[in-house]
Scaffold this active site. Structure first.
Site, PDB file in Angstrom:
ATOM      1  N   LEU A  26      31.268  28.433  -2.971  1.00 29.50           N
ATOM      2  CA  LEU A  26      30.211  28.718  -2.319  1.00 29.50           C
ATOM      3  C   LEU A  26      30.742  28.766  -0.830  1.00 29.50           C
ATOM      4  O   LEU A  26      31.631  27.968  -0.399  1.00 29.50           O
ATOM      5  CB  LEU A  26      29.243  27.442  -2.352  1.00 29.50           C
ATOM      6  CG  LEU A  26      28.490  27.403  -3.543  1.00 29.50           C
ATOM      7  CD1 LEU A  26      27.497  26.156  -3.257  1.00 29.50           C
ATOM      8  CD2 LEU A  26      27.969  28.521  -3.939  1.00 29.50           C
ATOM      9  N   ASP A  27      30.150  29.932  -0.093  1.00 26.91           N
ATOM     10  CA  ASP A  27      30.544  30.046   1.354  1.00 26.91           C
ATOM     11  C   ASP A  27      30.394  28.514   1.851  1.00 26.91           C
ATOM     12  O   ASP A  27      29.676  27.998   1.576  1.00 26.91           O
ATOM     13  CB  ASP A  27      29.892  31.170   1.908  1.00 26.91           C
ATOM     14  CG  ASP A  27      30.010  32.449   1.402  1.00 26.91           C
ATOM     15  OD1 ASP A  27      31.248  32.557   1.012  1.00 26.91           O
ATOM     16  OD2 ASP A  27      29.529  33.449   1.304  1.00 26.91           O
ATOM     17  N   ARG A  28      31.306  28.362   3.051  1.00 22.78           N
ATOM     18  CA  ARG A  28      30.776  27.104   3.814  1.00 22.78           C
ATOM     19  C   ARG A  28      29.529  26.774   4.341  1.00 22.78           C
ATOM     20  O   ARG A  28      29.232  25.900   3.960  1.00 22.78           O
ATOM     21  CB  ARG A  28      31.925  27.305   5.119  1.00 22.78           C
ATOM     22  CG  ARG A  28      32.083  25.925   5.909  1.00 22.78           C
ATOM     23  CD  ARG A  28      33.078  25.940   6.838  1.00 22.78           C
ATOM     24  NE  ARG A  28      32.883  24.825   7.575  1.00 22.78           N
ATOM     25  CZ  ARG A  28      33.750  24.242   8.563  1.00 22.78           C
ATOM     26  NH1 ARG A  28      34.917  25.335   8.671  1.00 22.78           N
ATOM     27  NH2 ARG A  28      33.920  23.141   9.152  1.00 22.78           N
TER      28      ARG A  28
END
Length: 268
Positions: A70-72
């Site tokens: 998951l992107d930050r």
């Protein structure tokens, strides 16, 4: 003569973000990753102290293996395996696109019809990590289904119009390109709010001031997959964080409306 008082510099400890375990057995663990938390260490994370992978390991008391990312700035369901063998089986499911991933997002403008976006994306390269990668590589297939859930219009000007329109949408990516959902919605002219890379800067600024929250309004809401050991179908879902409910109230959306599932018919 005045005494000189020396103050010792004390480094204040940062409070670790809260992570919640959503599912755990002897083979798997899934957490609710908060927005802003990196999944694992990278060459860009030298100043960071907290990572989802290490925090999950400490919670469950064993090493964990990431099987997706998951992107930050994205919150929501993040799955880990407790062994490399189970991780390999799960990674294969991701590669074969047999795992169902569902997201919710707040976007600019009204969305009134479900559809499938089949729009190829050029690979996004990092200046350092991808220094020697092929910059002329052809665009890769990228497919996302989306459904409108709720629309809102508020009497505040955030651009050239006297009011501002927003939508809550549900999305299901069928491929896993970098920033796929963010790039697809930007291409659709309905950028995700809070997206500082592909979004609308003026809308982001207005919505940040309106909501008093600074985040990307994207959450990995549900993950559906086949358990790699028991073969049973597993559904793991994250609850919306409190800031989502706060913004829903500001936009005039009530709990009963949020429980209504969108029509799943896709055009085409």
């Amino acid at each position: 003569m005045t005494d000189v008082i020396h103050f010792e510099e004390v480094e204040l400890e940062e409070t670790p973000p809260h992570i919640e375990i959503l599912f755990e057995d002897e083979h798997l663990v899934a957490i609710h990753k908060p927005a802003g938390l990196l999944v694992h260490r990278t060459y860009l994370s030298r100043k960071e102290k907290f990572f989802a992978m290490q925090m999950t390991r400490d919670l469950v008391g064993c090493h964990v293996f990431p099987v997706h990312r998951l992107d930050r700035p994205t919150s929501g369901v993040l799955l880990f395996a407790k062994s490399s063998e189970v991780a390999n089986k799960l990674c294969k499911q991701f590669e074969e696109h047999s795992i169902e991933k569902y997201y919710l997002a707040l976007v600019r403008g009204h969305v009134n019809q479900a559809d499938r976006m089949d729009y190829a994306l050029k690979e996004e390269l990092d200046d350092i990590a991808d220094k020697f990668a092929d910059k002329d590589k052809e665009a890769q297939s990228a497919v996302t289904d989306y459904w409108p859930m709720l629309n809102a219009e508020i009497p505040y000007q955030s651009g050239r119009y006297p009011t501002s329109r927003y939508a809550l949408i549900k999305m299901q990516p069928h491929t896993g390109r970098k920033h796929q959902l963010r790039r697809h919605m930007a291409h659709f002219r309905h950028p995700i709010l809070g997206d500082t890379t592909h979004g609308d800067g003026k809308q982001n600024k207005f919505f940040r001031e309106f909501s008093k929250v600074n985040r990307l309004w994207l959450i990995a809401k549900k993950l559906v997959f086949t358990h790699p050991v028991s073969n049973e179908r597993i559904e793991i879902e994250a609850e919306l964080e409190s800031e989502w409910l706060q913004v829903f109230a500001q936009l005039g959306w009530h709990d009963e409306a949020l429980l209504t599932e969108p029509k799943m018919d896709i055009v085409g």
